[in-house]
Design an enzyme around this catalytic site. Structure first.
Site, PDB file in Angstrom:
ATOM      1  N   TYR A 126     -33.757  -9.448  11.601  1.00  0.00           N
ATOM      2  CA  TYR A 126     -34.518  -8.125  12.578  1.00  0.00           C
ATOM      3  C   TYR A 126     -34.770  -7.209  11.512  1.00  0.00           C
ATOM      4  O   TYR A 126     -36.099  -6.686  11.217  1.00  0.00           O
ATOM      5  CB  TYR A 126     -33.954  -7.777  13.633  1.00  0.00           C
ATOM      6  CG  TYR A 126     -34.568  -6.706  14.208  1.00  0.00           C
ATOM      7  CD1 TYR A 126     -35.615  -6.986  15.227  1.00  0.00           C
ATOM      8  CD2 TYR A 126     -34.333  -5.507  14.341  1.00  0.00           C
ATOM      9  CE1 TYR A 126     -36.176  -6.023  16.115  1.00  0.00           C
ATOM     10  CE2 TYR A 126     -35.189  -4.485  14.991  1.00  0.00           C
ATOM     11  CZ  TYR A 126     -36.003  -4.695  15.801  1.00  0.00           C
ATOM     12  OH  TYR A 126     -36.810  -3.833  16.561  1.00  0.00           O
ATOM     13  N   SER A 140     -39.178  -0.297  12.622  1.00  0.00           N
ATOM     14  CA  SER A 140     -37.925   0.134  13.064  1.00  0.00           C
ATOM     15  C   SER A 140     -37.261   0.906  12.287  1.00  0.00           C
ATOM     16  O   SER A 140     -37.302   0.634  10.894  1.00  0.00           O
ATOM     17  CB  SER A 140     -37.154  -1.092  13.588  1.00  0.00           C
ATOM     18  OG  SER A 140     -35.934  -0.553  14.151  1.00  0.00           O
TER      19      SER A 140
HETATM   20  N1  LIG Z   1     -36.846  -0.530  22.094  1.00  0.00           N
HETATM   21  C1  LIG Z   1     -36.171  -0.175  20.923  1.00  0.00           C
HETATM   22  O1  LIG Z   1     -35.201   0.595  20.821  1.00  0.00           O
HETATM   23  C2  LIG Z   1     -36.939  -0.530  19.596  1.00  0.00           C
HETATM   24  C3  LIG Z   1     -36.678   0.264  18.589  1.00  0.00           C
HETATM   25  C4  LIG Z   1     -37.194   0.117  17.217  1.00  0.00           C
HETATM   26  C5  LIG Z   1     -38.305  -0.717  17.215  1.00  0.00           C
HETATM   27  N2  LIG Z   1     -38.954  -1.489  18.547  1.00  0.00           N
HETATM   28  C6  LIG Z   1     -39.782  -2.498  18.330  1.00  0.00           C
HETATM   29  O2  LIG Z   1     -40.873  -2.081  19.150  1.00  0.00           O
HETATM   30  C7  LIG Z   1     -41.789  -2.986  19.473  1.00  0.00           C
HETATM   31  C8  LIG Z   1     -41.871  -2.955  21.229  1.00  0.00           C
HETATM   32  O3  LIG Z   1     -40.699  -3.627  21.739  1.00  0.00           O
HETATM   33  P1  LIG Z   1     -40.305  -2.708  22.960  1.00  0.00           P
HETATM   34  O4  LIG Z   1     -39.166  -2.026  22.575  1.00  0.00           O
HETATM   35  O5  LIG Z   1     -41.441  -2.297  23.815  1.00  0.00           O
HETATM   36  O6  LIG Z   1     -39.536  -3.936  23.912  1.00  0.00           O
HETATM   37  P2  LIG Z   1     -40.201  -4.825  25.161  1.00  0.00           P
HETATM   38  O7  LIG Z   1     -40.341  -3.887  26.150  1.00  0.00           O
HETATM   39  O8  LIG Z   1     -39.471  -5.866  25.180  1.00  0.00           O
HETATM   40  O9  LIG Z   1     -41.447  -5.246  24.554  1.00  0.00           O
HETATM   41  C9  LIG Z   1     -41.863  -6.360  23.660  1.00  0.00           C
HETATM   42  C10 LIG Z   1     -43.225  -6.773  23.869  1.00  0.00           C
HETATM   43  O10 LIG Z   1     -43.502  -7.813  22.949  1.00  0.00           O
HETATM   44  C11 LIG Z   1     -44.069  -8.813  23.741  1.00  0.00           C
HETATM   45  N3  LIG Z   1     -43.801 -10.030  23.149  1.00  0.00           N
HETATM   46  C12 LIG Z   1     -42.632 -10.557  22.649  1.00  0.00           C
HETATM   47  N4  LIG Z   1     -42.527 -11.959  22.285  1.00  0.00           N
HETATM   48  C13 LIG Z   1     -43.818 -12.229  22.105  1.00  0.00           C
HETATM   49  C14 LIG Z   1     -44.661 -13.450  21.633  1.00  0.00           C
HETATM   50  N5  LIG Z   1     -44.029 -14.480  21.190  1.00  0.00           N
HETATM   51  N6  LIG Z   1     -46.060 -13.372  21.653  1.00  0.00           N
HETATM   52  C15 LIG Z   1     -46.706 -12.074  22.156  1.00  0.00           C
HETATM   53  N7  LIG Z   1     -45.913 -11.106  22.693  1.00  0.00           N
HETATM   54  C16 LIG Z   1     -44.594 -10.894  22.628  1.00  0.00           C
HETATM   55  C17 LIG Z   1     -43.570  -8.969  25.079  1.00  0.00           C
HETATM   56  O11 LIG Z   1     -44.267  -9.494  25.982  1.00  0.00           O
HETATM   57  P3  LIG Z   1     -44.214 -11.022  26.564  1.00  0.00           P
HETATM   58  O12 LIG Z   1     -42.994 -10.968  26.819  1.00  0.00           O
HETATM   59  O13 LIG Z   1     -45.048 -10.797  27.869  1.00  0.00           O
HETATM   60  O14 LIG Z   1     -44.753 -11.756  25.781  1.00  0.00           O
HETATM   61  C18 LIG Z   1     -43.524  -7.150  25.340  1.00  0.00           C
HETATM   62  O15 LIG Z   1     -44.881  -7.020  25.775  1.00  0.00           O
HETATM   63  C19 LIG Z   1     -41.016  -4.429  18.935  1.00  0.00           C
HETATM   64  O16 LIG Z   1     -41.525  -4.791  17.837  1.00  0.00           O
HETATM   65  C20 LIG Z   1     -39.457  -3.895  18.415  1.00  0.00           C
HETATM   66  O17 LIG Z   1     -39.052  -4.469  17.646  1.00  0.00           O
HETATM   67  C21 LIG Z   1     -38.024  -1.152  19.526  1.00  0.00           C
END
Ligand SMILES: NC(=O)c1ccc[n+]([C@@H]2O[C@H](COP(=O)([O-])OP(=O)(O)OC[C@H]3O[C@@H](n4cnc5c(N)ncnc54)[C@H](OP(=O)(O)O)[C@@H]3O)[C@@H](O)[C@H]2O)c1
Length: 271
Positions: A162, A149
Site C-alpha cells: 500500500y 496517501s
Molecule cells: N479512507 C482513508 O482513510 C484513505 C486515506 C488515504 C488514502 N485513501 C485512498 O483514497 C482512495 C479512495 O478510497 P476511499 O477511502 O474512498 O475508500 P472506499 O470508500 O472503499 O472507496 C474505494 C473505491 O474504489 C473502488 N474500487 C476498489 N477496487 C476497485 C477495482 N478493482 N476496480 C474499480 N474500482 C475499485 C470501490 O468501488 P467498487 O468496490 O464498487 O469497485 C470504491 O468506489 C483510495 O485510493 C485509498 O487508497 C483513503
C-alpha cells in the site's frame, strides 16, 4: 452551472472521469463536481452503487452523469475506460481514486491480492493518465488528480505494498507535472490521512476500530475533496490536506518515524 474547469481556468464545463466513484472519496468528488455542472463518468465495480449516485446527481444538479462498470485491477477493465477516454473530446479532469488497503505482512498476504493492488493503484492510474493526456494537451486544458496517501511518506509494518504503490503515485504525479509545465495541464498527488469512507469496512479491516484513532486524525471525504480542489487551483502538486497530516509527515521524515510506526501498529491491533 460553472463556467470554469475544476482547476479554475475559464472554459465551458466539460467531462470528468472519476474512478472509485461508488463510495467514499470518489463519490464525494462526484457530488462536488456534479454540483459545479460537470458531466461525470463514474467508474467502479458495484453497478448499483454507481446507478444510485448517478440518478441522485442527475436529479439534484441536472448533470448528465453516466456509469462505467469496470474492474480496474484487470486489463479488460482498464481497456474499457481507456476506450471511453479516447472517445471524449472534452475531458477536463481525471481522478484516479479507486483503491483499497490490506492488513498484514507482505509475506503472509495472498500474492494475488498484492498484485491486484499494484494493478489498481499503479497500472490503472498510469494507463488512464496516458490515455487522457494527449487530448488534454491538444486542448491546452485539463487536470489529473491521483489519489495517493500520507502512507506514501510513512513506510509501515503491515502496509508494504500500500505504502509503496501510493509512493509511486506521488512521485509519478510530481514528475509528470514537471514534464507538463507550460501545457495548461495540472497534476495533483492528493495525499489524504485517515478519512471517513468505506475504506476500513472491508473484510481485511475486520479488526480495525476507528475509535482507536483520535478524532483529530480524521477528515470527512467532503472536506478532503473541497480542500483538494482548492489546492488544485493554486497549483499545489503534492497536496497533504490538514495541519495534523502535515505534522505527521514532518515527524515521519525525522528520526521519530519509529514512534509513528509503533503508534500506528498498536492502534491497528484489536483492543
Ligand atoms: N479512507 C482513508 O482513510 C484513505 C486515506 C488515504 C488514502 N485513501 C485512498 O483514497 C482512495 C479512495 O478510497 P476511499 O477511502 O474512498 O475508500 P472506499 O470508500 O472503499 O472507496 C474505494 C473505491 O474504489 C473502488 N474500487 C476498489 N477496487 C476497485 C477495482 N478493482 N476496480 C474499480 N474500482 C475499485 C470501490 O468501488 P467498487 O468496490 O464498487 O469497485 C470504491 O468506489 C483510495 O485510493 C485509498 O487508497 C483513503
Amino acid at each position: 452551472m460553472s463556467n470554469s474547469t475544476p482547476s479554475g481556468t475559464k472554459n465551458p464545463p466539460g467531462t470528468v472521469i472519476i474512478t472509485g466513484a461508488s463510495s467514499g472519496i470518489g463519490a464525494a468528488f462526484a457530488r462536488h463536481l456534479g454540483a459545479l455542472g460537470y458531466r461525470l463518468i463514474l467508474v467502479a465495480r458495484r453497478r448499483e452503487h454507481l446507478q444510485v449516485l448517478s440518478r441522485e446527481l442527475n436529479k439534484q444538479y441536472n448533470t448528465a452523469s453516466e456509469i462505467l462498470v469496470s474492474d480496474l485491477s484487470r486489463a479488460d477493465g482498464m481497456a474499457r475506460v481507456e476506450k471511453k477516454i479516447s472517445e471524449l473530446k472534452n475531458l477536463v479532469m481525471l481522478v484516479n481514486n479507486a483503491g483499497f488497503g490490506t492488513t498484514g505482512k507482505f509475506y503472509q498476504i495472498e500474492l494475488d491480492k498484492q498484485i491486484e493492488m499494484i494493478n489498481l493503484h499503479v497500472t490503472a492510474s498510469v494507463r488512464l493518465c496516458r490515455a487522457a493526456l494527449p487530448g488534454m494537451i491538444a486542448n491546452g486544458l485539463g487536470s489529473i488528480i491521483n489519489v495517493s496517501s500520507i502512507a506514501a511518506y510513512i513506510p509501515s509494518d503491515g502496509n508494504a505494498n500500500y505504502c509503496a504503490s501510493k509512493a509511486y503515485l506521488k512521485v509519478f504525479s510530481e514528475a509528470l507535472q514537471a514534464e507538463l509545465r507550460n501545457t495548461g495541464i495540472r497534476v495533483q498527488a492528493l495525499c489524504p490521512g485517515l478519512t471517513y469512507t468505506e475504506f476500513h469496512d472491508t473484510p481485511e479491516y475486520h479488526e480495525f476500530n476507528r475509535s482507536r484513532f483520535p478524532r483529530i486524525l480524521w477528515m470527512s471525504a467532503e472536506e478532503l475533496v473541497s480542500r483538494s480542489l482548492k489546492a488544485l487551483k493554486k497549483n499545489r502538486v503534492t497536496y497533504i490536506p490538514g495541519l495534523v497530516n502535515r505534522l505527521l509527515i514532518i515527524i515521519a521524515s525525522s528520526p521519530l518515524l519509529s514512534l509513528i510506526r509503533a503508534f500506528m501498529s498498536r492502534r491497528k491491533k484489536p483492543a
